[in-house]
Enzyme design. Structure first.
Site, mmCIF file in Angstrom:
data_model
loop_
_atom_site.group_PDB
_atom_site.id
_atom_site.type_symbol
_atom_site.label_atom_id
_atom_site.label_comp_id
_atom_site.label_asym_id
_atom_site.label_seq_id
_atom_site.Cartn_x
_atom_site.Cartn_y
_atom_site.Cartn_z
ATOM 1 N N TYR A 1 -11.246 11.052 5.480
ATOM 2 C CA TYR A 1 -10.997 11.387 6.887
ATOM 3 C C TYR A 1 -9.977 12.524 7.005
ATOM 4 C CZ TYR A 1 -11.323 10.125 11.845
ATOM 5 O OH TYR A 1 -11.583 10.099 13.201
ATOM 6 N N ASP B 1 -4.799 16.588 13.956
ATOM 7 C CA ASP B 1 -6.035 15.786 13.942
ATOM 8 C C ASP B 1 -6.662 15.752 12.534
ATOM 9 O OD1 ASP B 1 -8.251 14.285 14.916
ATOM 10 O OD2 ASP B 1 -9.374 16.122 15.348
ATOM 11 N N HIS C 1 -21.086 5.579 17.640
ATOM 12 C CA HIS C 1 -20.111 6.435 16.937
ATOM 13 C C HIS C 1 -19.211 5.561 16.054
ATOM 14 C CE1 HIS C 1 -17.203 9.923 16.692
ATOM 15 N NE2 HIS C 1 -16.424 8.910 16.360
ATOM 16 N N GLU C 2 -18.652 4.503 16.657
ATOM 17 C CA GLU C 2 -17.702 3.659 15.918
ATOM 18 C C GLU C 2 -18.375 2.931 14.771
ATOM 19 O OE1 GLU C 2 -14.888 5.140 18.449
ATOM 20 O OE2 GLU C 2 -14.908 4.424 16.401
ATOM 21 N N HIS D 1 -18.998 5.008 11.710
ATOM 22 C CA HIS D 1 -17.837 5.141 10.818
ATOM 23 C C HIS D 1 -17.903 4.060 9.738
ATOM 24 C CE1 HIS D 1 -15.579 8.418 12.439
ATOM 25 N NE2 HIS D 1 -15.368 7.858 13.622
ATOM 26 N N HIS E 1 -11.979 16.034 14.601
ATOM 27 C CA HIS E 1 -12.737 15.873 15.851
ATOM 28 C C HIS E 1 -13.102 17.223 16.451
ATOM 29 C CE1 HIS E 1 -10.734 11.901 15.567
ATOM 30 N NE2 HIS E 1 -11.862 11.489 16.093
ATOM 31 N N GLU F 1 -16.779 12.596 11.063
ATOM 32 C CA GLU F 1 -16.811 12.597 12.528
ATOM 33 C C GLU F 1 -18.176 13.044 13.066
ATOM 34 O OE1 GLU F 1 -15.241 11.810 15.387
ATOM 35 O OE2 GLU F 1 -14.313 10.514 13.908
HETATM 36 C C1 D38 Z 1 -15.713 7.784 20.177
HETATM 37 C C2 D38 Z 1 -15.086 8.546 21.315
HETATM 38 C C3 D38 Z 1 -15.466 7.942 22.648
HETATM 39 C C4 D38 Z 1 -13.579 8.539 21.191
HETATM 40 C C5 D38 Z 1 -13.136 9.489 22.265
HETATM 41 C C6 D38 Z 1 -11.751 9.946 22.207
HETATM 42 C C7 D38 Z 1 -10.722 9.526 22.982
HETATM 43 N N1 D38 Z 1 -9.690 10.292 22.613
HETATM 44 C C8 D38 Z 1 -8.354 10.285 23.147
HETATM 45 C C9 D38 Z 1 -8.311 11.143 24.383
HETATM 46 C C10 D38 Z 1 -7.356 10.857 25.355
HETATM 47 C C11 D38 Z 1 -7.282 11.643 26.505
HETATM 48 C C12 D38 Z 1 -8.183 12.719 26.692
HETATM 49 C C13 D38 Z 1 -8.099 13.582 27.928
HETATM 50 O O1 D38 Z 1 -9.024 14.420 28.143
HETATM 51 O O2 D38 Z 1 -7.097 13.420 28.675
HETATM 52 C C14 D38 Z 1 -9.152 12.985 25.724
HETATM 53 C C15 D38 Z 1 -9.213 12.206 24.561
HETATM 54 N N2 D38 Z 1 -10.062 11.119 21.625
HETATM 55 N N3 D38 Z 1 -11.331 10.894 21.374
HETATM 56 C C16 D38 Z 1 -13.163 8.969 19.783
HETATM 57 O O3 D38 Z 1 -13.607 9.980 19.272
HETATM 58 N N4 D38 Z 1 -12.294 8.123 19.174
HETATM 59 C C17 D38 Z 1 -11.808 8.407 17.816
HETATM 60 C C18 D38 Z 1 -10.650 7.478 17.500
HETATM 61 C C19 D38 Z 1 -10.040 7.871 16.165
HETATM 62 C C20 D38 Z 1 -8.873 6.956 15.856
HETATM 63 C C21 D38 Z 1 -8.222 7.350 14.538
HETATM 64 N N5 D38 Z 1 -9.057 7.067 13.393
HETATM 65 C C22 D38 Z 1 -12.907 8.144 16.778
HETATM 66 O O4 D38 Z 1 -13.553 7.077 16.821
HETATM 67 O O5 D38 Z 1 -13.076 9.038 15.935
HETATM 68 ZN ZN ZN Z 2 -14.856 9.038 15.179
#
Ligand code: D38
Ligand code: ZN
Ligand code: CA
Length: 329
Positions: free
Chosen positions: A167, A239, A152-153, A156, A244, A176
Site C-alpha cells: 500500500y 497519501d 471497493h473495500e 482490498h 488514491h 487502490e
Molecule cells: C471507498 C471510498 C468511498 C472512500 C472514500 C474516501 C473518503 N475519504 C476521506 C474524505 C474526507 C472528506 C472529503 C471531502 O471532500 O471533504 C473527501 C474525502 N477519502 N476517500 C475511500 O477511498 N476510503 C479509503 C480509506 C483508506 C483508509 C486507509 N487505509 C480506502 O478504502 O481506500
Molecule cells: Zn481503497
C-alpha cells in the site's frame, strides 16, 4: 448454536425496500447474519456488538462478556441494512463472475461494522472487517449506502489474499485502482466512485471518476484534475505516495480497455466490461505480486488477455493500446 436462516426486510439508506438473509440465534434474537453465503455474512452496529458474534470478535479484539450486548433492532437501521445487502451482492459478484468464494476463496466470513466513529467521512477495510462511517451528512451520507464502496473495500481483501500489493507508491496505486475498478464493475451502471453517498445535497458529483479522472479536482493539487496519464503522476509523499491519486491512471486504462475511446492521440477498441473484468481479475490473481509497478500491471494484463483470448486477439491489442494511451510502457 442452532441457526435458522430466515428472510428479513428493511429500508436502505435511500429509503429503498430491501430483502436479505437473517438468522434467529438460540437466544431468540434476530440478527443480520446470512448463513447461506460462504461461512456467513455478519453485519453489526459498532456501538453494540451482538452476542451472536462474540466468539469471533472476542478472539480478535478480546471483548469481555459485559461489553457484548444483544441487538435486534437492526432492520430499522438503514446503514446496517445496506451494509448487509451490499455485502451479499459483492459476495455474489465474486462467486458468479470469477467463481471466487469470498475474499480468501474459502468462504471467509464477511464482517461489516456500521456507525463507526462519529460522523466519520470514510469507509475502510482494516484487514479483518469492513468499517463504515455515517458521514457528516454534508460531505457524505452513510457510506454503506454505496454499492461501489462495499465492492471497493472487499476488493482490498481480495487483493490482500492474491497479489497483496504493497500500500505504497505504484503498487499502492494499483491496489487502490483494482478496488475502484471492481467497484465500477459491481456498481455497473456508471464509471464513478462513491457518487451515491458523496455530497447528498449535490447531484452528479463523485469522489473519483474512472472515465474522466481529470474532471474531478486532485485533492493533493486542487488546481489540476486527477491524473489520467503516467506523465501526470503525483510524486510526493502524501497519501502513501498518492495511492488514491495515481490509481486514476490505471482506472483510465481500465475504462478505455472496457468501453474504448481516444486519449493522448491513442485510440482503443473497447473489449466490453465482461472481458475487462476477467482480464483484471486474472492479472491480479495470477500474475501480480506485492511490488508490481505500472509497467508490470501492463505486462500482467497482456498475459491475462493472452491466456483468455489468445496472443493475436483483439483483446490483447486493446490492452496494449489502453496502456499506450495512459503513457505506461
Ligand atoms: C471507498 C471510498 C468511498 C472512500 C472514500 C474516501 C473518503 N475519504 C476521506 C474524505 C474526507 C472528506 C472529503 C471531502 O471532500 O471533504 C473527501 C474525502 N477519502 N476517500 C475511500 O477511498 N476510503 C479509503 C480509506 C483508506 C483508509 C486507509 N487505509 C480506502 O478504502 O481506500
Ligand atoms: Zn481503497
Ligand atoms: Ca459508482
Amino acid at each position: 448454536n442452532a441457526i435458522d436462516n430466515m428472510t428479513g426486510f428493511g429500508k436502505g439508506v435511500f429509503g429503498e425496500k430491501q430483502k436479505f438473509e437473517i438468522a434467529k440465534g438460540d437466544d431468540g434474537q434476530y440478527y443480520l447474519y446470512d448463513g447461506t453465503r460462504g461461512k456467513g455474512i455478519h453485519t453489526f452496529d459498532a456501538k453494540e456488538i451482538p452476542p451472536f458474534i462474540f466468539n469471533i470478535l472476542s478472539g480478535l479484539f478480546g471483548y469481555t462478556g459485559e461489553e457484548i450486548k444483544s441487538n435486534h433492532k437492526f432492520f430499522s437501521d438503514p446503514a446496517a441494512v445496506d451494509a448487509h445487502v451490499n455485502a451479499e451482492k459483492v459476495y455474489d459478484y465474486y462467486k458468479d463472475t470469477f467463481n471466487r468464494n469470498s475474499f480468501d476463496n474459502e468462504g471467509a466470513q464477511l464482517i461489516s461494522s456500521v456507525h463507526v466513529g462519529n460522523g466519520w467521512n470514510n469507509a475502510a477495510w482494516n484487514g479483518v472487517l469492513m468499517m463504515y462511517g455515517d458521514g457528516d451528512g454534508t460531505t457524505f451520507t452513510s457510506l454503506s449506502g454505496g454499492l461501489d464502496v462495499i465492492a471497493h473495500e472487499l476488493t482490498h481483501a481480495v487483493t490482500e489474499r492474491s497479489a497483496n500489493l504493497v500500500y505504497e507508491g505504484e503498487p499502492g496505486a494499483l491496489n487502490e485502482s483494482l478496488s475502484d475498478i471492481m467497484g465500477a464493475m459491481v456498481d455497473r451502471d456508471d464509471w464513478q466512485m462513491g457518487e451515491d453517498i458523496y455530497t447528498p445535497d449535490i447531484e452528479g458529483d463523485a469522489l473519483r471518476s474512472l472515465n474522466d479522472p481529470a474532471s474531478i479536482p486532485n485533492p493533493l493539487n486542487p488546481s489540476e484534475g486527477y491524473p489520467d496519464n503516467y506523465s501526470k503522476r503525483y510524486t510526493g509523499d502524501l497519501d502513501h505516495g498518492g495511492v488514491h491519486i495515481n490509481s486514476s491512471i490505471n482506472n483510465k486504462a481500465a475504462y478505455l480497455l472496457s468501453d474504448g475511446g481516444t486519449a493522448y492521440g491513442v485510440t482503443v477498441k473497447g473489449v466490453g466490461r465482461d472481458a475487462a473484468e476477467q482480464i483484471y481479475y486474472r492479472a491480479v490473481n495470477n500474475y501480480m505480486t506485492a511490488n508490481s509497478d505500472f509497467s508490470m500491471m501492463r505486462q500482467a494484463a497482456i498475459q491475462a488477455a493472452t491466456d483468455l483470448y489468445g496472443a493475436d486477439s483483439s483483446q490483447v491489442e486493446s490492452v496494449k493500446k489502453a496502456y499506450d494511451a495512459v503513457g505506461v510502457e
